[in-house]
Enzyme design. Structure first.
Site, PDB file in Angstrom:
ATOM      1  N   ASP A  17     -10.154  96.869 116.368  1.00 24.60           N
ATOM      2  CA  ASP A  17      -9.863  96.300 117.683  1.00 24.60           C
ATOM      3  C   ASP A  17     -10.961  96.733 118.663  1.00 24.60           C
ATOM      4  OD1 ASP A  17      -9.318  98.959 118.427  1.00 24.60           O
ATOM      5  OD2 ASP A  17      -7.158  98.682 118.401  1.00 24.60           O
ATOM      6  N   TRP A  47      -2.266  87.178  87.486  1.00 26.10           N
ATOM      7  CA  TRP A  47      -0.969  86.519  87.727  1.00 26.10           C
ATOM      8  C   TRP A  47      -1.025  85.066  87.257  1.00 26.10           C
ATOM      9  CZ3 TRP A  47       1.559  90.476  87.431  1.00 26.10           C
ATOM     10  CH2 TRP A  47       1.540  91.543  88.312  1.00 26.10           C
ATOM     11  N   THR A  59       4.010  89.963  92.221  1.00 26.05           N
ATOM     12  CA  THR A  59       4.895  91.036  92.695  1.00 26.05           C
ATOM     13  C   THR A  59       5.042  90.976  94.210  1.00 26.05           C
ATOM     14  OG1 THR A  59       3.042  92.578  92.787  1.00 26.05           O
ATOM     15  CG2 THR A  59       4.350  92.579  90.756  1.00 26.05           C
ATOM     16  N   PRO A  60       5.844  90.033  94.722  1.00 30.26           N
ATOM     17  CA  PRO A  60       5.995  89.946  96.174  1.00 30.26           C
ATOM     18  C   PRO A  60       6.680  91.185  96.763  1.00 30.26           C
ATOM     19  CG  PRO A  60       7.290  88.248  95.060  1.00 30.26           C
ATOM     20  CD  PRO A  60       6.575  89.009  94.018  1.00 30.26           C
ATOM     21  N   LYS A  90      15.223  95.441  88.733  1.00 24.76           N
ATOM     22  CA  LYS A  90      14.490  94.227  89.082  1.00 24.76           C
ATOM     23  C   LYS A  90      13.443  94.482  90.160  1.00 24.76           C
ATOM     24  CE  LYS A  90      17.746  90.643  87.826  1.00 24.76           C
ATOM     25  NZ  LYS A  90      18.412  89.431  88.286  1.00 24.76           N
TER      26      LYS A  90
END
Length: 137
Positions: A17, A47, A59-60, A90
């Site tokens: 910034d 993937w 892998t979200p 999971k």
């Protein structure tokens, strides 16, 4: 002993910034890259390949908790130390430590799932694939 993989990231001027401090969303972008680097380093195929062969699309992220300790600026070289802190049915917890030399800048834990896509395009969680878990332990 848990496997830990190091991903190196150089901070560029555009990552900061006007106060020359890394804009915090960039850390999450780098963590995402470190996550994929972790799997590649463990021998997990791309993937695209897993989607073609097994339906696994990636892998979200489903949850994250971060703690920022020190700032970073352009010219810094960061080491992002990545490991899987916990395997669940999971999901799994990926833990990160972002360092500049010996200085800890940030810690983060993310809960991620192994996901597949339904015919309507929505995604759902798969059980943790045993073969991937073996590669990553």
């Amino acid at each position: 002993m848990t496997r830990e993989i190091v991903f190196t990231q150089r901070v560029e001027f555009g990552d900061c910034d006007p106060a020359r401090i890394v804009w915090f969303p960039n850390f999450f972008r780098w963590l995402d890259a470190a996550s994929r680097h972790f799997f590649v380093s463990c021998g997990v195929p791309s993937w695209s390949e897993t989607e073609r062969d097994t339906g696994l699309i990636g892998t979200p992220l489903v949850d994250t908790h971060a703690r920022f300790i020190k700032t970073a600026t352009y010219g810094d070289t960061l080491q992002i130390r990545t490991r899987i802190a916990e395997w669940r049915g999971k999901s799994f917890v990926m833990a990160y430590r972002v360092l500049r030399g010996d200085d800890l800048l940030m810690e983060c834990e993310e809960v991620r799932i192994f996901a597949a896509r339904r015919e309507d395009g929505s995604i759902y969680a798969l059980p943790v694939p045993a073969d991937i878990r073996r590669l990553c332990e």
